[in-house]
Design a protein around this motif. Sequence first.
Motif, PDB file in Angstrom:
ATOM      1  N   ALA A  94      23.762  46.034  29.406  1.00 36.08           N
ATOM      2  CA  ALA A  94      24.871  45.159  29.007  1.00 36.08           C
ATOM      3  C   ALA A  94      26.113  45.481  29.833  1.00 36.08           C
ATOM      4  O   ALA A  94      26.824  44.574  30.286  1.00 36.08           O
ATOM      5  N   TYR A  95      26.375  46.762  30.064  1.00 36.29           N
ATOM      6  CA  TYR A  95      27.512  47.167  30.883  1.00 36.29           C
ATOM      7  C   TYR A  95      27.349  46.657  32.316  1.00 36.29           C
ATOM      8  O   TYR A  95      28.301  46.160  32.918  1.00 36.29           O
ATOM      9  N   SER A  96      26.130  46.766  32.852  1.00 43.55           N
ATOM     10  CA  SER A  96      25.871  46.298  34.219  1.00 43.55           C
ATOM     11  C   SER A  96      26.041  44.786  34.329  1.00 43.55           C
ATOM     12  O   SER A  96      26.551  44.283  35.331  1.00 43.55           O
ATOM     13  N   LEU A  97      25.606  44.058  33.305  1.00 44.33           N
ATOM     14  CA  LEU A  97      25.822  42.611  33.302  1.00 44.33           C
ATOM     15  C   LEU A  97      27.312  42.308  33.320  1.00 44.33           C
ATOM     16  O   LEU A  97      27.766  41.454  34.085  1.00 44.33           O
ATOM     17  N   ALA A  98      28.066  43.014  32.497  1.00 41.16           N
ATOM     18  CA  ALA A  98      29.519  42.804  32.482  1.00 41.16           C
ATOM     19  C   ALA A  98      30.121  43.118  33.850  1.00 41.16           C
ATOM     20  O   ALA A  98      30.987  42.382  34.345  1.00 41.16           O
TER      21      ALA A  98
ATOM     22  N   MET B  20      35.646  49.478  46.731  1.00 45.35           N
ATOM     23  CA  MET B  20      35.409  50.867  46.319  1.00 45.35           C
ATOM     24  C   MET B  20      35.488  51.015  44.797  1.00 45.35           C
ATOM     25  O   MET B  20      34.693  51.723  44.199  1.00 45.35           O
ATOM     26  N   ARG B  21      36.431  50.327  44.176  1.00 44.96           N
ATOM     27  CA  ARG B  21      36.519  50.378  42.706  1.00 44.96           C
ATOM     28  C   ARG B  21      35.260  49.790  42.077  1.00 44.96           C
ATOM     29  O   ARG B  21      34.761  50.305  41.081  1.00 44.96           O
ATOM     30  N   THR B  22      34.772  48.714  42.648  1.00 44.45           N
ATOM     31  CA  THR B  22      33.551  48.098  42.141  1.00 44.45           C
ATOM     32  C   THR B  22      32.372  49.062  42.265  1.00 44.45           C
ATOM     33  O   THR B  22      31.509  49.117  41.385  1.00 44.45           O
ATOM     34  N   LEU B  23      32.350  49.837  43.329  1.00 43.02           N
ATOM     35  CA  LEU B  23      31.295  50.833  43.506  1.00 43.02           C
ATOM     36  C   LEU B  23      31.258  51.779  42.306  1.00 43.02           C
ATOM     37  O   LEU B  23      30.193  52.006  41.730  1.00 43.02           O
ATOM     38  N   TYR B  24      32.416  52.301  41.916  1.00 45.32           N
ATOM     39  CA  TYR B  24      32.465  53.274  40.829  1.00 45.32           C
ATOM     40  C   TYR B  24      32.260  52.630  39.453  1.00 45.32           C
ATOM     41  O   TYR B  24      31.615  53.201  38.586  1.00 45.32           O
ATOM     42  N   ILE B  25      32.804  51.447  39.272  1.00 42.42           N
ATOM     43  CA  ILE B  25      32.771  50.810  37.956  1.00 42.42           C
ATOM     44  C   ILE B  25      31.457  50.078  37.705  1.00 42.42           C
ATOM     45  O   ILE B  25      30.978  50.028  36.577  1.00 42.42           O
ATOM     46  N   TYR B  26      30.846  49.530  38.748  1.00 41.10           N
ATOM     47  CA  TYR B  26      29.664  48.677  38.576  1.00 41.10           C
ATOM     48  C   TYR B  26      28.413  49.227  39.245  1.00 41.10           C
ATOM     49  O   TYR B  26      27.363  49.333  38.631  1.00 41.10           O
ATOM     50  N   VAL B  27      28.499  49.603  40.511  1.00 39.37           N
ATOM     51  CA  VAL B  27      27.295  49.945  41.272  1.00 39.37           C
ATOM     52  C   VAL B  27      26.676  51.256  40.792  1.00 39.37           C
ATOM     53  O   VAL B  27      25.452  51.324  40.597  1.00 39.37           O
ATOM     54  N   ILE B  28      27.477  52.279  40.578  1.00 32.23           N
ATOM     55  CA  ILE B  28      26.917  53.563  40.126  1.00 32.23           C
ATOM     56  C   ILE B  28      26.252  53.419  38.757  1.00 32.23           C
ATOM     57  O   ILE B  28      25.111  53.881  38.581  1.00 32.23           O
ATOM     58  N   PRO B  29      26.874  52.758  37.777  1.00 30.91           N
ATOM     59  CA  PRO B  29      26.142  52.536  36.514  1.00 30.91           C
ATOM     60  C   PRO B  29      24.863  51.709  36.700  1.00 30.91           C
ATOM     61  O   PRO B  29      23.865  51.951  36.015  1.00 30.91           O
ATOM     62  N   LYS B  30      24.878  50.764  37.645  1.00 30.13           N
ATOM     63  CA  LYS B  30      23.669  49.977  37.905  1.00 30.13           C
ATOM     64  C   LYS B  30      22.566  50.853  38.493  1.00 30.13           C
ATOM     65  O   LYS B  30      21.381  50.675  38.175  1.00 30.13           O
TER      66      LYS B  30
END
Length: 133
Positions: free
Chosen positions: A16-20, A51-61
């Motif tokens: 759900a977090y990754s979808l968000a 870079m922010r997207t990397l930490y907030i989205y990509v790493i959790p994905k």
Amino acid sequence: MEQHNSALTLLSHLSAYSLAGCLMEHFVVFHSWQLTTSHDELQRLQTPTGMRTLYIYVIPKIITTLLACYLAWTTNETWLKWCLACLTVSWVSSFTVQIPLQRRIQQTGDRKALVTLVWTDWRQSITFLFYQG
């Protein structure tokens, strides 16, 4: 069994977090890039937000994918195969389409690459929506 239930719950939350995160990237980050008025401004905005997207989205994905792989390997949950198929499509799309386009935008400020990025990113967004089903 209890460990698998906890891991399945964690996978559900991470999914759900990754979808968000996917939707945030598509509707917020890419939209803000479209509002830029010059190639230089687009280049300057792409790097820090990327870079922010990397930490907030990509790493959790990445963690979501690894957990789904672990659970698919250790359980007989057939729906996990569907999850892995959707994640695979998303990752293949990332590495073959989205990341090269984002690098081009970062290096050149190419606005046509941005338009292509937004349209091709629908593949990831729709894949994540199916993954949640």
